[in-house]
Design a protein around this motif. Structure first.
Motif: not given
Ligand SMILES: *Cc1c(COP(=O)(O)O)cnc(C)c1O
Length: 401
Positions: A40-58
């Motif tokens: 309850l104290c992370s700024n990963n508000y939308l869940g993109f930090a660990d989203h599969p598409r974001v991981r794959q792009a990186a």
């Protein structure tokens, strides 16, 4: 004072800080000491930090362009991926131009030191983020700190000492309080006194406004502010910062923002990850609304539990405890009950207003949030703290001095 004594003094004042180790990615639930807890104290508000598409792009970017950018943007560090993200961000924010910085912190330091010229004044809200304060400190301009969100105080200062070309700077969503700056009034004052307006949308991008375009857009002021500072590190789930503005301001950044000129360009995987997150946000413009709906769920649950959250509507919800050591004890009691909410203490917040700063994610379920409110209530009772007392953020605090 020697270093050991300095640390001991911090411990005695309840201000000693250390890190909390998390296993696995920044999801809505994480592992701490082998135990699952609600985060309850992370700024990963939308869940993109660990989203599969974001991981794959990186990951793809690392294979295609490598891990590091190799040099500053002005030497050989400007790569196609930087330009792609800049164009997309400018489009998203509705500005002529955009330039990336190494982080949101560096963006504020760079913008304010470049725009705050000798003989001028930077007018800064008392509760602005530390990176704005540090930018003011590095600028040749003087700094005037106005009381938190107090447009009358700002106006009287502008009347007294304002000059054409001065700067007004504010967080849009305040990072430790979750309230929103009076942007329409600030923009109107800037018009009257010929000042530039710099807004820091670090906690608003992806969270507020149409399609997550931020608090300025939410207030219908999209084209009215001179500079939008943003972070790629919060709702966009990656790492880095940016400045969106008209072309001449971006040119000025490239020519005189030392935090940009003398620091290596952001790494391609981080830039590509942020670009993938931005594309997801554009494809799924209702994600920010889900975030705000879940924020209201937690706010309601906290109010029902008589936790006295301050009025507001954003995903940042402070539970003001008062004394620093009380905040630490309540945080520990909440963690023992399966809720991780870090204690925030001076000098991050004003004296006597230590707090648990709760941040909601769109992926938290309503029943998780109800359970969290109950756990926080039990934690507060266990350590015997009174919530919501000692809040006086109207006083000008020393943070920006
Ligand atoms: C987090 C934050 C920053 C710094 O952004 P980073 O990308 O994390 O360096 C700047 N301004 C505000 C208001 C913030 O909350």
């Amino acid at each position: 004072m020697n270093i050991g004594a300095q640390l001991e003094a911090l411990r005695e004042a309840g201000l000693y800080r250390s890190t909390q180790l998390i296993s696995g990615p920044q999801g809505p639930r994480v592992m701490i000491d082998g135990r699952p807890v609600l985060l309850l104290c992370s700024n990963n508000y939308l869940g993109f930090a660990d989203h599969p598409r974001v991981r794959q792009a990186a990951a793809d970017a690392a294979m295609r362009w490598g891990v590091g950018a190799g040099a500053s943007r002005l030497v050989s560090g400007t790569m196609t991926i930087h330009e792609q993200l800049e164009q997309r961000l400018a489009q998203f924010e509705g500005t002529e131009s955009c330039v990336l910085f190494g982080s949101g912190y560096l963006a504020n330091v760079g913008v304010l030191s470049a725009l705050g010229r000798d003989g001028h004044t930077i007018f800064s809200d008392a509760l602005n983020h530390a990176s704005i304060i540090d930018g003011c400190r590095l600028a040749r301009a003087d700094t005037f700190v106005y009381r938190h969100c107090d447009v009358d105080h700002l106006e009287s200062a502008l009347r007294e000492r304002g000059r054409e070309g001065d700067v007004i700077v504010t967080d849009t969503v305040f990072s430790m309080d979750g309230d929103v700056a009076p942007l329409a009034e600030i923009v109107a004052l800037a018009r009257t006194y010929g000042a530039l307006v710099v807004v820091d949308e670090a906690h608003a991008t992806g969270a507020l406004g149409p399609g997550g375009r931020g608090a300025a857009a939410a207030a219908g002021l999209g084209g009215e502010v001179d500079v939008i500072v943003g972070s790629l590190s919060k709702a966009l789930g990656s790492y880095g910062g940016y400045v969106c503005a008209r072309r001449e301001i971006v040119e000025l950044m490239l020519n005189s923002a030392r935090a940009l000129i003398f620091s290596t360009a952001p790494p391609p995987p981080a830039v590509a990850g942020a670009l993938a997150a931005l594309e997801l946000l554009i494809e799924q413009p209702l994600r920010p609304e889900k975030l705000q709906a879940q924020a209201m769920v937690l706010r309601d649950e906290l109010a029902i539990a008589d936790m006295r959250p301050p009025p507001g509507a954003t995903q940042i919800i402070p539970l003001i405890v008062g004394a620093a050591d009380d905040a630490v004890r309540m945080s520990a009691a909440a963690l023992a009950r399966g809720v991780f909410a870090q204690a925030i203490r001076p000098p991050t917040v004003p004296q006597g207003s230590a707090r648990l700063r709760l941040t909601v994610m769109a992926s938290h379920t309503s029943s998780e949030l109800a359970g969290a409110a109950a756990s926080l209530r039990a934690a507060a009772d266990e350590v015997g703290v009174r919530l919501g007392v000692g809040v006086d953020s109207t006083e000008p605090v020393a943070r920006a001095a």
